[in-house]
Structures are given as C-alpha cells and as structure tokens.
Write an enzyme that holds these catalytic residues in place. Structure first.
Site, PDB file in Angstrom:
ATOM      1  N   HIS A 266     -24.028  74.702  61.649  1.00 17.62           N
ATOM      2  CA  HIS A 266     -24.326  73.302  61.945  1.00 17.62           C
ATOM      3  C   HIS A 266     -23.156  72.425  61.532  1.00 17.62           C
ATOM      4  O   HIS A 266     -22.285  72.831  60.759  1.00 17.62           O
ATOM      5  CB  HIS A 266     -25.596  72.846  61.218  1.00 17.62           C
ATOM      6  CG  HIS A 266     -25.469  72.818  59.724  1.00 17.62           C
ATOM      7  ND1 HIS A 266     -25.701  73.929  58.944  1.00 17.62           N
ATOM      8  CD2 HIS A 266     -25.106  71.824  58.867  1.00 17.62           C
ATOM      9  CE1 HIS A 266     -25.500  73.620  57.665  1.00 17.62           C
ATOM     10  NE2 HIS A 266     -25.129  72.350  57.585  1.00 17.62           N
TER      11      HIS A 266
ATOM     12  N   THR B 159     -22.592  68.498  60.013  1.00 14.96           N
ATOM     13  CA  THR B 159     -23.206  67.284  59.495  1.00 14.96           C
ATOM     14  C   THR B 159     -22.569  66.079  60.182  1.00 14.96           C
ATOM     15  O   THR B 159     -21.345  65.911  60.152  1.00 14.96           O
ATOM     16  CB  THR B 159     -23.029  67.188  57.975  1.00 14.96           C
ATOM     17  OG1 THR B 159     -23.651  68.322  57.359  1.00 14.96           O
ATOM     18  CG2 THR B 159     -23.671  65.916  57.438  1.00 14.96           C
TER      19      THR B 159
END
Length: 613
Positions: free
Chosen positions: A568, A570
């Site tokens: 992922h 941020t």
C-alpha cells in the site's frame, strides 16, 4: 359464463392478451429460417467486387499462415525442413488452398510424388529424401468427388472414397491419402455434407451474406443522400398553370439556368419580386452510427474484430481493442490446431522425410503465435521466471537437479533459449551445479590449498533491525489524482513509498538477499482499494513480486507486526480527508524505485519519515 381459452402447455412464451405464440395474431409466429445457396457466379462476383466479402475470405486465411511454424529440432534439421518448404512453395500454396476453401467451400493440396498410379494409397514411410516432387492446389471447382465411403472401419468413413481431376485425355482418380483436404464452413449434418455438397463444406460467404448485403445497401443509400444534401426550392407564381405552354417551359429552364450561373459567379441569387426561394438540407448526424452498427454486424457474423476487418483504431474512451484481438487470435489458433494441423498431418510426415530422408520421432512443431512479444516483454518474462526459480531454490524443497529439469523444460517449451534442449543433450548428466560463485582458480578439482594459505571464512554481519522501502517515482501523478479526488493535503512527493519489511527483530542484512529488479512497475488497473489504517488514508494494490520479496525476508528471520502483508501507499493523514467511500481509487501505473535498507529508530525509521507501515 366467460369463454375459457386453453393453450397447449409447452415451454415457449405465450400471451393471450398480446397474441404472443398465436399463429393468427403474432407476426413473429410466421417467421422461419431459410437457406439461400449462392451459386459459383455469385461467390465469384462477391469476392471480386465487394471489399467486405474479399476481406472476410482473405483475413483469417492470411492470419492462419503468415507467422508460420516453429520447428523443434536440431538447427541443421530445421534448416533442411524450411528449405524443403521453400522449394515446394509450401506457404504460398497453403495460403491459396485455405483461401479457396473458404471461398468455394473446399479445396485440397495434391502431394505429388512422381507416381503414375494415383489410386494407390500414399505411404509416408516410403517417402525418401526429395520424395515430394510438387504440391498442387485444387479447388472444389477443379475436383469431382467420388462415392462417399460407407465402411465404418475405414479411416475415410463419411468422406469421398476417391477424387477425380481432369487429365490430358481422361479423368484421373486420386486416392484421398494423396490429398490434404480443407473445408470451408463444415456442416453439422453429415447427410447434407454427403448428399448435397459431395463431402465439401459451404462457402464462408453464405453465412455472412445477409449482413454484408445489408451493410452495402446502407452504404449505397447514404451515398445517394449526399446528392440530396442540399435541394434548392423555388416558388413561382402560376407555375402549374403555365407548364402546358412549351415556350413558357423553355423560358423557365433558361431563367433558372441563368439564375444558377449568377449564383455561382456572383454568389448572389436574383429573383423576381413574386418568386420565393428556400433551401432544404438533410441532416447526416445519425448516419455514421447507423453505418457503424451494420459494419459491427458484419464483423460479428465474420468473427473478425472491427479493428482488423476495417483497419481502424478502436473508438471510445479507454478503448484499445486488445481484448477483441486476443479473442480473435484464440480463434485463429483454434483454426490452426483443430482444422489445419489434422489436414496437414500426412503431408507434414512426407515433408519431414522429403527434407531429411528419415522421420526422427522427436521432431515436432507448433504454430507461431500471432501476438508477438517485444524483446523487452520477453526479457521481463524470462527475468520473472528466473526470479521464481531462484526463490523456489532457496526454499530447499527441491534439489538442483530437479530444478534444472523443470526450469529447462520451461525454457524449451517457450523457446526462450533456442537450441537449449540440444545443448543439454550434449552435456548429458555429467554436470555439476555451480553454486559457489567463487574464483575458479581456487576451486579446481584435485588441487590442494596453497602452502601457508589460511582457510577463508566470512563472519556474519551484526544483526540489526530492518526497515526496507521502495520510493514512488511517479508520485506527482498520484498526488494529482488525490487532489482531483478532494484530498486537500497529502504526503510530500518524496515521502510516498511502499514498505516491504519492518522488522523489530534484529536480522543479518546480508542474509536478506537482493532483488532482481532495481525498479518495479505496477501495471494499470487490477484490484485497487482506498482504506483507512488508523489515521492514515492508504491506497491498496496487488504485487506478487513485492509479496514474494516480503515473504523471503520473513522466512530469513525478519519479523512483521501484522497478520498479513498488503502492499500500500499512504496518501494522507489529514482528518479532513474526503469520505473514502466516494473516492475512486487510483488506476494508473505505479513506478517504484530500488530497495532502500535502513535501521528502525524510536519514533520512526532511519529514513526520517516518521511513519510506520
């Protein structure tokens, strides 16, 4: 008491009120399908004069042969086979026979061996070097079929027992084993194929004839409308009452001829005070869509994508036409493997013997794929295969000999390294895996250590905590997307990254190995989600490469504070960020830089970003 209407129960759609299923009221009840068989003159006219019909015949035939075949054999054997194909004009004649089969419903390649008794079955085992003298293309119109073979024990059951061709003085009978027979559109009913078409198929044009004719008729009507796009309308007093006078008609024609001339020269129209002038214009706004619809129907009927049939780029936002072309390539591949390979089997057996003088059992071929990968794509796939092999090798689940066999088979089947199978045969089993990677002079078999030399040892590196990340190289694009989705603040561009490992447990960094990729490209699309991890708003995506790298480090002792690993990025810590339910996840390409190793520090990483995964 009302009348009771009883309908015969069946599974078709019926309605008493609407009249559905009622042969007296439902207009569709009288609809039925008929078959309009096109005679040879019509087929010839369509192929010669209609561009759609010609393309429908030519394109699949051309695509089925234009990339050729990949022979799996010794290099000198491949050269001999390809030279024999060139001598016989194999590919030109294969294209011709496939084209004529699609047009006329059938065609054949005669395998000429120089024998005069053509009713004698052809035995491929008796073909020697140079045994094939010629190949002759015979269309359905050149050949007369004999009686259909009714012996169920014969390999030619349901097919003609012989074929006849006009010779110099008489009809020459040919045994079916001497012909590589190709059908156009095969029949589902053998009775039709045998009794009506004498063992041949239908022309491919017959199934698409209605769609092609409708498209042509639509195009012709649109073309006619062009001449009526602008119509000048004049209103002349007492026009109808004066038409009976010939002199008036002559003066009328002269009057408007002069008016048209004046309009063309002076761009002005001179009229009598009592006359009126108007212009009627036809709108063509919807005609392109109508024409495109009919062409799409032709494309569907012919099973050829519009991009291939019309040679035009796909229309619409984000349209690439790639999925259509991949489906079409699968269709052509099916034609090659299910129709052409069986038809060419006996010819290929003779061809190999005619080229080599024998039939080595290990020789085979595969049809070259229509979609050709670039050298870069091939290299990337090879690199991924090598990485996967390396990772599997590190697990210790398989021996180096087992992996050698499996990996080499992969490279041989994909032809990634041409000639690898022959090279491995020459090497045989007398080999050793070079796993040391050191100086060969220090590992010569049978040599002793140099006098006075100390055994070399490498001490393990001091264990340290470990934080591994990859920075996002195209951060500006992702930030622009975030701004467009309503994020007022985001992380700085130089702080967007993907965490790979975050180990609080000290590990030997040298044991973590290294990645094959200095940069990683996550392709567009795929599973993308926006989620909230604590205060962080993050973009989730998938990457097998990042997962494998993370798992590799964990297997070597690195710790991980979460139940599973999910790549992922941020995006923001702003509490005023938009509701993620209304955010469309970023679908573009993600470019990641090289791996950066660092130690963890209290309150953040050694990289100073102050963030945790």
């Amino acid at each position: 008491m009302g009348e009771v209407i009883t309908l015969r129960a069946n599974d078709s759609l019926r309605s008493v009120v609407a009249g559905l299923g009622d042969p007296l009221r439902d207009k569709a009840a009288t609809t039925f399908y008929g078959f309009q068989q096109l005679d040879p003159v019509q087929l010839s006219n369509i192929y010669r004069s209609n561009w759609l019909g010609k393309k429908i015949i030519n394109i699949p035939a051309m695509d089925a042969v234009r990339k050729g075949r990949d022979w799996q054999a010794e290099q000198d054997q491949i050269e001999l086979i390809e030279a024999e194909e060139k001598r016989l004009g194999f590919w030109n004649k294969l294209l011709e026979v496939k084209t004529k089969a699609r047009l006329w419903g059938g065609a054949a390649l005669l395998i000429g061996t120089g024998e005069t008794d053509l009713m004698k079955p052809l035995e491929a085992e008796r073909i020697g070097k140079g045994g094939i003298k010629y190949l002759t293309v015979l269309s359905r119109r050149d050949v007369t079929t004999g009686e259909i073979e009714q012996d169920v024990l014969s390999e030619y059951f349901g097919r003609p027992g012989y074929y006849e061709v006009t010779g110099r003085a008489e009809m020459v009978r040919i045994h079916p084993s001497r012909l590589a027979v190709f059908l156009g559109a095969p029949h589902a009913d053998d009775l039709i194929a045998q009794s009506i078409n004498q063992g041949w198929g239908d022309s491919v044009l017959e199934a698409v004839y209605t769609a092609v004719r409708n498209a042509d008729a639509t195009a012709a009507n649109i073309a006619s409308l062009v001449f009526e796009a602008n119509v000048d309308v004049f209103r002349v007093p007492d026009f109808m009452a004066s038409l009976s006078d010939q002199e008036y008609r002559n003066r009328l024609m002269e009057r408007f001829t002069l008016a048209a001339t004046a309009k063309g020269v002076n761009k002005a129209l001179i009229l009598d005070k009592e006359e009126e002038y108007d212009r009627k214009q036809i709108s063509f706004a919807q005609l392109p869509e109508v024409m495109q619809t009919f062409l799409q129907m032709v494309s569907g009927a012919a099973d050829i994508p519009v991009t291939r049939l019309l040679g035009q780029s796909p229309a619409g936002m984000s349209a690439t036409g790639e999925s259509d072309m991949l489906n079409y390539y699968d269709l052509v591949s099916s034609i090659q493997s299910l129709e052409m390979t069986p038809a060419l089997y006996r010819l290929d057996e003779c061809l190999i013997r005619s080229a080599l003088g024998a039939r080595p059992p290990e020789i085979y071929y595969s049809w070259a794929p229509l979609k050709q990968m670039t050298e870069k794509e091939k290299a990337e796939i090879g690199k991924m295969n090598a990485e996967t092999s390396e990772i599997i090798g590190r697990t210790g689940l398989f021996s180096s000999e087992e992996l050698r066999s499996v990996v080499s088979n992969k490279f041989i089947e994909t032809a990634f390294y041409p000639g690898l199978d022959q090279a491995m045969q020459r090497t045989g089993d007398d080999w050793e895996a070079d796993l040391g990677g050191g100086n060969e002079a220090d590992h010569d078999e049978g040599t002793q250590p140099r006098e006075g030399a100390e055994p070399s040892t490498v001490a393990d590196a001091t264990p340290r905590t470990l934080y591994v990340r990859r920075d996002v190289l195209n951060a500006a694009e992702i930030i622009a997307w975030a701004k467009g989705q309503g994020f007022k603040t985001t992380l700085p561009a130089d702080d967007l990254h993907v965490t790979i490992t975050y180990s609080r447990t000290p590990v030997d960094w040298m044991e973590m190995g290294s990645t094959w990729e200095d940069e990683v490209k996550i392709p567009r699309g795929g599973a993308r989600l926006m989620e909230q991890f604590g205060e962080a708003r993050v973009l989730l995506f998938n990457s097998n490469m990042l997962r494998w790298r993370h798992d590799e480090m964990v297997d070597k002792g690195a710790s991980w504070d979460h139940p599973e690993y999910q790549p992922h990025i941020t995006i923001s810590y702003d509490p005023a960020s938009p509701d993620l339910a209304g955010v469309e996840p970023y679908q573009g390409e993600i470019l990641l830089g090289p791996e950066i190793f660092g130690e963890m520090k209290e309150g953040g990483s050694s990289l100073g970003d102050g963030t945790f995964p």
